[in-house]
Scaffold this motif. Structure first.
Motif, PDB file in Angstrom:
ATOM      1  N   PRO A 243       0.803  -1.233   0.000  1.00 40.18           N
ATOM      2  CA  PRO A 243       0.000   0.000   0.000  1.00 40.18           C
ATOM      3  C   PRO A 243       0.832   1.277   0.000  1.00 40.18           C
ATOM      4  N   LYS A 244       2.026   1.238   0.566  1.00 36.87           N
ATOM      5  CA  LYS A 244       2.865   2.430   0.612  1.00 36.87           C
ATOM      6  C   LYS A 244       3.337   2.860  -0.775  1.00 36.87           C
ATOM      7  N   LYS A 245       3.183   1.992  -1.749  1.00 38.94           N
ATOM      8  CA  LYS A 245       3.606   2.331  -3.106  1.00 38.94           C
ATOM      9  C   LYS A 245       2.519   3.039  -3.905  1.00 38.94           C
ATOM     10  N   TYR A 246       1.289   3.025  -3.403  1.00 36.98           N
ATOM     11  CA  TYR A 246       0.238   3.716  -4.144  1.00 36.98           C
ATOM     12  C   TYR A 246      -0.575   4.689  -3.298  1.00 36.98           C
ATOM     13  N   ILE A 247      -0.489   4.603  -1.976  1.00 39.83           N
ATOM     14  CA  ILE A 247      -1.225   5.547  -1.139  1.00 39.83           C
ATOM     15  C   ILE A 247      -0.383   6.804  -0.937  1.00 39.83           C
ATOM     16  N   ARG A 248      -0.962   7.912  -1.241  1.00 33.39           N
ATOM     17  CA  ARG A 248      -0.252   9.187  -1.118  1.00 33.39           C
ATOM     18  C   ARG A 248       0.308   9.336   0.294  1.00 33.39           C
ATOM     19  N   GLY A 249       1.588   9.694   0.377  1.00 35.58           N
ATOM     20  CA  GLY A 249       2.257   9.768   1.667  1.00 35.58           C
ATOM     21  C   GLY A 249       1.605  10.738   2.629  1.00 35.58           C
ATOM     22  N   LYS A 250       1.146  11.874   2.119  1.00 31.46           N
ATOM     23  CA  LYS A 250       0.498  12.854   2.991  1.00 31.46           C
ATOM     24  C   LYS A 250      -0.802  12.304   3.562  1.00 31.46           C
ATOM     25  N   PHE A 256      -1.560   8.871  10.757  1.00 33.88           N
ATOM     26  CA  PHE A 256      -0.659   8.762  11.914  1.00 33.88           C
ATOM     27  C   PHE A 256      -0.883   9.918  12.881  1.00 33.88           C
ATOM     28  N   VAL A 257      -0.910  11.137  12.348  1.00 34.76           N
ATOM     29  CA  VAL A 257      -1.061  12.323  13.193  1.00 34.76           C
ATOM     30  C   VAL A 257      -2.407  12.315  13.899  1.00 34.76           C
ATOM     31  N   LYS A 258      -3.462  11.974  13.180  1.00 38.55           N
ATOM     32  CA  LYS A 258      -4.798  11.999  13.779  1.00 38.55           C
ATOM     33  C   LYS A 258      -4.975  10.895  14.813  1.00 38.55           C
ATOM     34  N   TYR A 259      -4.338   9.767  14.620  1.00 37.16           N
ATOM     35  CA  TYR A 259      -4.396   8.711  15.626  1.00 37.16           C
ATOM     36  C   TYR A 259      -3.742   9.185  16.921  1.00 37.16           C
ATOM     37  N   ILE A 260      -2.571   9.803  16.815  1.00 38.18           N
ATOM     38  CA  ILE A 260      -1.872  10.318  17.998  1.00 38.18           C
ATOM     39  C   ILE A 260      -2.701  11.417  18.660  1.00 38.18           C
ATOM     40  N   LYS A 276      -2.384  12.308  35.908  1.00 35.21           N
ATOM     41  CA  LYS A 276      -2.139  13.380  34.950  1.00 35.21           C
ATOM     42  C   LYS A 276      -1.219  12.902  33.843  1.00 35.21           C
ATOM     43  N   VAL A 277      -1.602  13.220  32.624  1.00 33.39           N
ATOM     44  CA  VAL A 277      -0.800  12.846  31.463  1.00 33.39           C
ATOM     45  C   VAL A 277      -0.115  14.090  30.923  1.00 33.39           C
ATOM     46  N   ASN A 278       1.195  14.083  30.939  1.00 35.93           N
ATOM     47  CA  ASN A 278       1.956  15.193  30.378  1.00 35.93           C
ATOM     48  C   ASN A 278       2.364  14.857  28.953  1.00 35.93           C
ATOM     49  N   VAL A 279       1.940  15.677  28.022  1.00 38.89           N
ATOM     50  CA  VAL A 279       2.302  15.483  26.626  1.00 38.89           C
ATOM     51  C   VAL A 279       3.520  16.336  26.322  1.00 38.89           C
ATOM     52  N   LYS A 280       4.645  15.684  26.079  1.00 37.51           N
ATOM     53  CA  LYS A 280       5.905  16.407  25.887  1.00 37.51           C
ATOM     54  C   LYS A 280       5.889  17.227  24.607  1.00 37.51           C
ATOM     55  N   THR A 281       5.430  16.609  23.526  1.00 31.13           N
ATOM     56  CA  THR A 281       5.453  17.277  22.229  1.00 31.13           C
ATOM     57  C   THR A 281       4.206  16.900  21.447  1.00 31.13           C
ATOM     58  N   ARG A 282       3.579  17.871  20.851  1.00 27.45           N
ATOM     59  CA  ARG A 282       2.437  17.605  19.980  1.00 27.45           C
ATOM     60  C   ARG A 282       2.888  17.733  18.528  1.00 27.45           C
ATOM     61  N   ILE A 283       2.525  16.757  17.747  1.00 25.29           N
ATOM     62  CA  ILE A 283       2.860  16.830  16.325  1.00 25.29           C
ATOM     63  C   ILE A 283       1.609  17.187  15.541  1.00 25.29           C
ATOM     64  N   SER A 284       1.799  17.831  14.427  1.00 21.14           N
ATOM     65  CA  SER A 284       0.705  18.193  13.532  1.00 21.14           C
ATOM     66  C   SER A 284       1.090  17.775  12.125  1.00 21.14           C
ATOM     67  N   GLU A 285       0.176  17.906  11.205  1.00 15.33           N
ATOM     68  CA  GLU A 285       0.486  17.556   9.822  1.00 15.33           C
ATOM     69  C   GLU A 285       1.610  18.437   9.274  1.00 15.33           C
ATOM     70  N   SER A 286       1.681  19.683   9.734  1.00 13.75           N
ATOM     71  CA  SER A 286       2.700  20.603   9.218  1.00 13.75           C
ATOM     72  C   SER A 286       4.073  20.379   9.844  1.00 13.75           C
ATOM     73  N   THR A 287       4.118  19.784  11.048  1.00 11.86           N
ATOM     74  CA  THR A 287       5.403  19.590  11.728  1.00 11.86           C
ATOM     75  C   THR A 287       5.849  18.130  11.757  1.00 11.86           C
ATOM     76  N   ALA A 288       5.009  17.212  11.260  1.00 14.35           N
ATOM     77  CA  ALA A 288       5.272  15.781  11.433  1.00 14.35           C
ATOM     78  C   ALA A 288       6.569  15.335  10.775  1.00 14.35           C
TER      79      ALA A 288
END
Length: 314
Positions: A243-250, A256-260, A276-288
């Protein structure tokens, strides 16, 4: 050159990249001049280049704008006989193999094995790394069992591939028949969503018309009638591929980003159980890409390419 001039010269185009090369080539000797498609590519490749280059000042980055502009820049540079540096070019394969598109092949042009660089970043191994680095649980919360979320990730990624299979088949049909869907205008968040059980679902607002109808309106090809038999034939063709050969990487990186993101949201609602859950770093589509790239093991094909073009320096 002033700082303002430097910013002006950072604009992406084949003409600009070539002119930068003309200016830079005589100034250096045995430096690495690396030509990329766009903004995210240097973030992905830089860590791997640094493995082979002893001095980061010897790496010079040029962003040409897109894949065709990289090849245009290559065609201009290859004609010169005064090159005194190591000149490398990096492009995404996209759907070139499936569409039978022909591009120049050369030892100093690296083409991804997958659709694009983003596909390399989405894996079970990367999920483990991000989970461990992202979430910090309070010491008095007890152990949070990681495995359920890992198993759900595996399952939902496979389901995501299933959702995307007919969509990519539809895109391939359009491209094979001369249409030019604007894929950058597709926002999968308008089509899919993770529920509170971390299950990927089609949004209720989309179910009436279907995913492809909604996506078609977004990328400007909503009035094209495609025989279902044609889509079925392409689906049968794609199921033989990774699937990685035909599914657009973005698209895959979106998953991945939305699951996290959903996992962060769920843990926030479970603090009475986890502490309490401390989130060290948040990733987004623009920073992933910038966030995940340095955490990736070098892909074997890229390792071979760099080993050939950049012998390890003492």
């Amino acid at each position: 050159m002033s700082f303002l001039d430097t910013l002006r010269n950072a604009r992406s185009s084949a003409a600009t990249c070539y002119q930068q090369f003309v200016n830079d080539n005589p100034r250096f000797s045995n430096h690495v001049l690396a030509f990329f498609e766009g903004h995210d590519d240097p973030s992905f490749y830089y860590t791997f280049l640094r493995t082979y280059i002893d001095d980061p000042k010897k790496i010079h980055v040029y962003k040409c704008g897109n894949k065709n502009q990289v090849y245009t820049t290559y065609s201009k540079i290859v004609q010169r006989n005064d090159i005194q540096n190591i000149v490398l070019f990096f492009v995404d394969k996209d759907l070139s193999d499936i569409l039978n598109e022909q591009y120049v092949v050369a030892p100093n042009i690296y083409v991804t094995e997958y659709y694009s660089i983003e596909n390399y970043l989405v894996s079970e191994e990367m999920f483990v790394a991000v989970f461990v680095e992202t979430f910090q649980f309070a010491y008095n919360s007890g152990l949070v069992d990681f495995m359920p979320f890992y198993i759900i990730f595996q399952r939902e990624l496979k389901r995501f591939y299933g959702y995307l299979l007919p969509i990519m088949a539809w895109i391939i049909f359009l491209k094979r028949n001369g249409y030019r869907p604007t894929l950058n205008d597709i926002d999968l968040s308008q089509v899919f969503v993770f529920n509170e059980e971390l299950v990927l679902e089609t949004r209720e607002s989309v179910k009436k018309d279907g995913e492809i109808a909604i996506i078609g309106r977004k990328c400007g090809v909503s009035n094209v009638v495609i025989p279902s038999a044609s889509i079925d034939a392409i689906i049968a063709e794609l199921t033989l591929l990774d699937p990685k050969k035909y599914i657009r990487g973005k698209f895959e990186l979106w998953f991945f980003v939305k699951y996290i993101e959903k996992l962060i949201d769920i843990f926030g609602k479970m603090q009475h159980l986890t502490g309490k859950v401390n989130v060290k770093t948040r990733i987004s589509e623009s920073t992933a890409v910038a966030f995940l790239g340095p955490r990736l093991r070098v892909p074997p094909s890229l390792d071979a390419f760099l080993s050939f073009n950049l012998p390890l320096q003492p």
